[in-house]
Write a protein that holds these residues in place. Sequence first.
Motif, PDB file in Angstrom:
ATOM      1  N   ASP A   3       0.813  -1.218   0.000  1.00 45.10           N
ATOM      2  CA  ASP A   3       0.000   0.000   0.000  1.00 45.10           C
ATOM      3  C   ASP A   3       0.847   1.270   0.000  1.00 45.10           C
ATOM      4  OD1 ASP A   3       0.949  -0.076   2.584  1.00 45.10           O
ATOM      5  OD2 ASP A   3      -1.025  -0.101   3.540  1.00 45.10           O
ATOM      6  N   SER A   4       2.163   1.128  -0.152  1.00 40.70           N
ATOM      7  CA  SER A   4       3.103   2.261  -0.218  1.00 40.70           C
ATOM      8  C   SER A   4       2.943   3.216   0.956  1.00 40.70           C
ATOM      9  CB  SER A   4       2.938   3.022  -1.530  1.00 40.70           C
ATOM     10  OG  SER A   4       3.169   2.172  -2.622  1.00 40.70           O
ATOM     11  N   SER A   5       2.639   2.667   2.113  1.00 36.35           N
ATOM     12  CA  SER A   5       2.450   3.501   3.297  1.00 36.35           C
ATOM     13  C   SER A   5       3.759   3.846   3.975  1.00 36.35           C
ATOM     14  CB  SER A   5       1.527   2.783   4.297  1.00 36.35           C
ATOM     15  OG  SER A   5       2.161   1.605   4.775  1.00 36.35           O
ATOM     16  N   GLY A   6       4.810   3.131   3.637  1.00 38.02           N
ATOM     17  CA  GLY A   6       6.083   3.345   4.306  1.00 38.02           C
ATOM     18  C   GLY A   6       6.199   2.532   5.584  1.00 38.02           C
ATOM     19  N   VAL A   7       5.127   1.822   5.920  1.00 38.16           N
ATOM     20  CA  VAL A   7       5.103   0.980   7.113  1.00 38.16           C
ATOM     21  C   VAL A   7       4.811  -0.441   6.663  1.00 38.16           C
ATOM     22  CG1 VAL A   7       3.925   0.527   9.292  1.00 38.16           C
ATOM     23  CG2 VAL A   7       4.275   2.877   8.530  1.00 38.16           C
ATOM     24  N   LEU A   8       5.562  -1.377   7.195  1.00 38.88           N
ATOM     25  CA  LEU A   8       5.399  -2.774   6.819  1.00 38.88           C
ATOM     26  C   LEU A   8       4.860  -3.533   8.023  1.00 38.88           C
ATOM     27  CD1 LEU A   8       6.013  -4.607   4.400  1.00 38.88           C
ATOM     28  CD2 LEU A   8       8.210  -5.087   5.435  1.00 38.88           C
ATOM     29  N   ASP A   9       3.591  -3.937   7.945  1.00 39.01           N
ATOM     30  CA  ASP A   9       3.037  -4.708   9.060  1.00 39.01           C
ATOM     31  C   ASP A   9       3.292  -6.196   8.821  1.00 39.01           C
ATOM     32  OD1 ASP A   9       1.068  -5.629   7.286  1.00 39.01           O
ATOM     33  OD2 ASP A   9      -0.416  -4.179   7.984  1.00 39.01           O
ATOM     34  N   ALA A  10       2.938  -7.011   9.786  1.00 37.50           N
ATOM     35  CA  ALA A  10       3.231  -8.444   9.723  1.00 37.50           C
ATOM     36  C   ALA A  10       2.544  -9.104   8.532  1.00 37.50           C
ATOM     37  CB  ALA A  10       2.813  -9.115  11.030  1.00 37.50           C
ATOM     38  N   ASP A  11       1.304  -8.723   8.252  1.00 34.50           N
ATOM     39  CA  ASP A  11       0.586  -9.327   7.122  1.00 34.50           C
ATOM     40  C   ASP A  11       1.257  -8.995   5.791  1.00 34.50           C
ATOM     41  OD1 ASP A  11      -1.368 -10.536   8.693  1.00 34.50           O
ATOM     42  OD2 ASP A  11      -2.687  -8.785   8.614  1.00 34.50           O
TER      43      ASP A  11
END
Length: 79
Positions: free
Chosen positions: A5-13
Amino acid sequence: LLDRDSSGVLDADEFLSGCLRLRGPARALDLQLVMCELSEQRRYMMRMLQTLNGLEVVAPKLSDDPQMQQQKQQEPSSD
């Protein structure tokens, strides 16, 4: 490649699904790189289209502007 999602944050999923997408032979990585590039190009084209649509709104207003009409009359003809 992992941050879908190009949010700059990488969650576990995102991390897990990204790793699963990239497993296998090198062609999986190549395919993901092409898909990311295609997605970036699509976003660029959408921004360009929005800009062009904005110009369509502005251009008619400029042609009605008295100063623009006066400048057109003062331009030497190319005939």
